[in-house]
Design an enzyme around this catalytic site. Structure first.
Site, PDB file in Angstrom:
ATOM      1  N   TYR A 158      54.825  42.230  31.187  1.00 16.06           N
ATOM      2  CA  TYR A 158      56.070  42.805  31.701  1.00 16.06           C
ATOM      3  C   TYR A 158      56.973  43.250  30.555  1.00 16.06           C
ATOM      4  CZ  TYR A 158      54.106  40.619  35.796  1.00 16.06           C
ATOM      5  OH  TYR A 158      53.237  40.272  36.793  1.00 16.06           O
ATOM      6  N   CYS A 160      42.911  42.030  45.456  1.00 15.65           N
ATOM      7  CA  CYS A 160      42.978  40.694  46.054  1.00 15.65           C
ATOM      8  C   CYS A 160      43.567  40.865  47.449  1.00 15.65           C
ATOM      9  CB  CYS A 160      43.841  39.746  45.221  1.00 15.65           C
ATOM     10  SG  CYS A 160      43.556  38.005  45.647  1.00 15.65           S
ATOM     11  N   GLU A 209      32.588  30.908  34.014  1.00 16.90           N
ATOM     12  CA  GLU A 209      33.166  31.945  34.877  1.00 16.90           C
ATOM     13  C   GLU A 209      33.022  33.325  34.233  1.00 16.90           C
ATOM     14  OE1 GLU A 209      34.350  32.427  37.737  1.00 16.90           O
ATOM     15  OE2 GLU A 209      34.911  30.499  38.588  1.00 16.90           O
ATOM     16  N   LYS A 239      43.832  34.533  32.095  1.00 15.74           N
ATOM     17  CA  LYS A 239      45.159  34.515  32.693  1.00 15.74           C
ATOM     18  C   LYS A 239      45.532  33.108  33.106  1.00 15.74           C
ATOM     19  CE  LYS A 239      47.446  36.114  36.799  1.00 15.74           C
ATOM     20  NZ  LYS A 239      47.224  36.535  38.144  1.00 15.74           N
ATOM     21  N   CYS A 274      44.272  34.362  49.459  1.00 16.81           N
ATOM     22  CA  CYS A 274      43.527  35.421  48.784  1.00 16.81           C
ATOM     23  C   CYS A 274      42.277  35.857  49.547  1.00 16.81           C
ATOM     24  CB  CYS A 274      43.145  34.980  47.372  1.00 16.81           C
ATOM     25  SG  CYS A 274      44.569  34.552  46.356  1.00 16.81           S
ATOM     26  N   LYS A 312      40.772  32.777  35.519  1.00 12.52           N
ATOM     27  CA  LYS A 312      42.126  32.769  36.073  1.00 12.52           C
ATOM     28  C   LYS A 312      42.433  31.368  36.573  1.00 12.52           C
ATOM     29  CE  LYS A 312      44.979  34.869  39.671  1.00 12.52           C
ATOM     30  NZ  LYS A 312      45.066  35.913  40.705  1.00 12.52           N
ATOM     31  N   SER A 325      54.051  36.341  34.875  1.00 16.24           N
ATOM     32  CA  SER A 325      55.473  36.407  35.198  1.00 16.24           C
ATOM     33  C   SER A 325      56.263  35.228  34.635  1.00 16.24           C
ATOM     34  CB  SER A 325      55.640  36.497  36.711  1.00 16.24           C
ATOM     35  OG  SER A 325      54.973  35.426  37.358  1.00 16.24           O
ATOM     36  N   CYS A 359      45.883  38.527  48.817  1.00 19.26           N
ATOM     37  CA  CYS A 359      47.061  37.683  49.101  1.00 19.26           C
ATOM     38  C   CYS A 359      48.342  38.470  49.376  1.00 19.26           C
ATOM     39  CB  CYS A 359      47.278  36.651  48.004  1.00 19.26           C
ATOM     40  SG  CYS A 359      47.266  37.324  46.337  1.00 19.26           S
TER      41      CYS A 359
HETATM   42  C1  PBG Z   1      46.972  38.089  42.920  1.00 19.25           C
HETATM   43  C2  PBG Z   1      47.605  37.988  41.577  1.00 19.25           C
HETATM   44  C3  PBG Z   1      48.543  37.046  41.108  1.00 19.25           C
HETATM   45  C4  PBG Z   1      48.904  37.433  39.820  1.00 19.25           C
HETATM   46  C5  PBG Z   1      48.180  38.583  39.526  1.00 19.25           C
HETATM   47  N1  PBG Z   1      47.350  38.893  40.609  1.00 19.25           N
HETATM   48  C6  PBG Z   1      49.185  35.906  41.764  1.00 19.25           C
HETATM   49  C7  PBG Z   1      48.474  34.719  42.186  1.00 19.25           C
HETATM   50  O1  PBG Z   1      47.303  34.501  41.875  1.00 19.25           O
HETATM   51  O2  PBG Z   1      49.127  33.976  42.914  1.00 19.25           O
HETATM   52  C8  PBG Z   1      49.922  36.732  38.964  1.00 19.25           C
HETATM   53  C9  PBG Z   1      50.603  37.561  37.945  1.00 19.25           C
HETATM   54  C10 PBG Z   1      51.859  37.023  37.372  1.00 19.25           C
HETATM   55  O3  PBG Z   1      52.281  35.871  37.592  1.00 19.25           O
HETATM   56  O4  PBG Z   1      52.489  37.797  36.637  1.00 19.25           O
HETATM   57  N2  PBG Z   1      45.998  37.141  43.176  1.00 19.25           N
HETATM   58 ZN    ZN Z   2      45.291  36.552  45.467  1.00 24.69          ZN
END
Ligand code: PBG
Ligand code: ZN
Length: 324
Positions: A314, A121, A234, A249, A131, A196, A275, A123
């Site tokens: 994690y 990605c 998707e 996710k 992104c 996602k 997270s 970002c």
């Molecule tokens: C990057 C990405 C993100 C996560 C995984 N890849 C963050 C987002 O989309 O802002 C989140 C993972 C997490 O919260 O543990 N695009």
């Molecule tokens: Zn991203």
């Protein structure tokens, strides 16, 4: 058909041996993928405040960490990079000597029996934290996809075992597949972040990866949390484009999506316990409000029971230790 009193469902719960015999789902360290954050420098291990027990690590520390992960029977890590410089077009993402590219080379050289997955990605690499590349405040889809292909190919060149695009741009899976194939990487699988959601549960990650968008949010590409049928579209699109594995996710709050994806498509299905899911359990555990190890295992069991074949978490190390 028997009914009570002939039928008594408690019979199979009467003692631990029988309970064990009829248990339908089992967790194993092999189910886990451990996310890691890598930063430039030497001998650095910065605690991530909102994610207790997780660190931003320099490559030397990361390599040692990966050895421990492999020794616990965890088959894979997924890497996120914090580059030393960010710009409008996220050049750090596809720099052959970028932080991820260096980290992958180091791990592949020094750690045996560990698959390295790279998150693809923009970002973490853009100055604005979005992104993709922007036209004003709008993320340009096709221009971004071109950069994602460069990023994916550079990860493969560095030795990545699996490529995991997390951007949610349209058409990125087929473009990355073509890019990988054109460069001799037809054997490198794509694990796409297929469904996602634009989730509030990513908060702590954005501290860890230093990737909070400078303005706006990610709702123009990540999915609306209200939608489930759209998730099927998707996932279907990514499979048609060549995804080898698909991901849902977040995980815990989206068990319905995991279940439907696994039932409908039957592909190897990953779920990302993100997270915020992790940090909430940690925080409640630290306060003594819940039994942390127990809820950790329960959360992972639920995700697997719903249909996930792989769990990005994690908790991977803690859970693997508990399972040993
Ligand atoms: C990057 C990405 C993100 C996560 C995984 N890849 C963050 C987002 O989309 O802002 C989140 C993972 C997490 O919260 O543990 N695009
Ligand atoms: Zn991203």
């Amino acid at each position: 058909m028997s009914i009570y009193p002939a039928k008594r469902l408690r019979r199979l719960r009467n003692n631990p041996i029988i309970r064990d015999m009829v248990r339908e789902t089992a967790l194993s360290p092999k189910d886990f993928i451990y996310p890691l954050f890598v930063i430039p420098g030497k001998n650095i291990k910065n605690p991530i405040k909102s994610m207790p027990g997780n660190y931003q690590m320099s490559i030397d520390v990361l390599v040692e960490e990966c050895k421990e992960v492999a020794s616990l029977g965890i088959p894979a890590v997924i890497l996120f990079g914090i580059p030393d410089h960010k710009d409008e077009v996220g050049s750090g993402a596809y720099d052959p000597d970028g932080i991820i590219q260096q980290a992958v080379r180091a791990i592949k050289k020094e750690v045996k029996n560990l698959a390295v997955i790279t998150d693809v990605c923009m970002c973490e690499y853009t100055s604005h934290g979005h992104c993709g590349v922007l036209d004003g405040e709008h993320i340009l889809n096709d221009e971004t996809v071109e950069l994602l292909v460069k990023e994916a190919v550079s990860h493969a060149r560095a030795g990545a075992d699996i490529i995991a695009p997390s951007d949610m741009m349209d058409g990125r899976v087929i473009a990355i597949r073509k890019g990988l194939d054109a460069n001799g990487f037809h054997n490198i699988p794509i694990m796409s972040y297929a469904a996602k959601y634009a989730s509030g549960y990513y908060g702590p990650f954005r501290d860890a990866a230093e990737s909070t968008p400078a303005f706006g949010d990610r709702r123009s590409h990540q999915m609306d949390i209200a939608n489930a049928n759209e998730a099927m579209r998707e996932v279907e699109a990514d499979i048609e484009e060549g995804a080898d594995m698909v991901m849902v996710k977040p995980a815990g709050p989206y068990l319905d999506i995991i279940y439907r994806v696994k039932q409908k498509f039957g592909l190897p299905t990953a779920a990302y316990q993100v997270s915020g899911e992790f940090s909430m359990i940690k925080a409640a555990g630290a306060n003594g409000w819940i039994d942390e190890p127990r809820v950790m295992m329960e959360s992972l069991m639920a995700i697997k029971r719903a249909g996930a074949d792989m769990i990005l978490t994690y908790f991977a190390k803690d859970a693997a230790k508990l399972l040993k």
